[in-house]
Design a protein around this motif. Structure first.
Motif, PDB file in Angstrom:
ATOM      1  N   GLU A 103       0.829  -1.209   0.000  1.00 47.51           N
ATOM      2  CA  GLU A 103       0.000   0.000   0.000  1.00 47.51           C
ATOM      3  C   GLU A 103       0.864   1.261   0.000  1.00 47.51           C
ATOM      4  O   GLU A 103       0.558   2.232  -0.689  1.00 47.51           O
ATOM      5  N   GLN A 104       1.955   1.242   0.770  1.00 47.04           N
ATOM      6  CA  GLN A 104       2.888   2.373   0.765  1.00 47.04           C
ATOM      7  C   GLN A 104       3.399   2.624  -0.647  1.00 47.04           C
ATOM      8  O   GLN A 104       3.440   3.768  -1.113  1.00 47.04           O
ATOM      9  N   ASN A 106       0.953   4.130  -2.978  1.00 50.58           N
ATOM     10  CA  ASN A 106       0.734   5.542  -2.662  1.00 50.58           C
ATOM     11  C   ASN A 106       1.948   6.409  -2.983  1.00 50.58           C
ATOM     12  O   ASN A 106       1.977   7.591  -2.641  1.00 50.58           O
TER      13      ASN A 106
END
Length: 66
Positions: A14-15, A18
């Motif tokens: 997810e990091q 993003n």
């Protein structure tokens, strides 16, 4: 407290999605990240060091960097 590898893996992916850098220390987590990055077709660079591995997302167009 032990954090499950799957939870860490999801957090790191997810990091990266993003546009944030991620860091992993364990060889197992690094291996899983390499696998999932390939599955997700994410444009990243793996910078492996003796202490661990930085995974750095690459922007598509450097002209838009701020």
């Amino acid at each position: 407290m032990v954090i499950p590898t799957k939870s860490l893996l999801n957090q790191k992916i997810e990091q990266l999605k993003n546009g944030e850098n991620a860091f992993a220390e364990s060889p197992e987590l690094i291996r899983l990240l390499e696998r999932d990055v390939a599955k997700e077709n994410l444009n990243v660079v793996f910078d492996k060091t003796p202490a661990g591995c930085w995974i750095i997302p690459q922007r598509e167009d450097p002209k838009n960097w701020k």
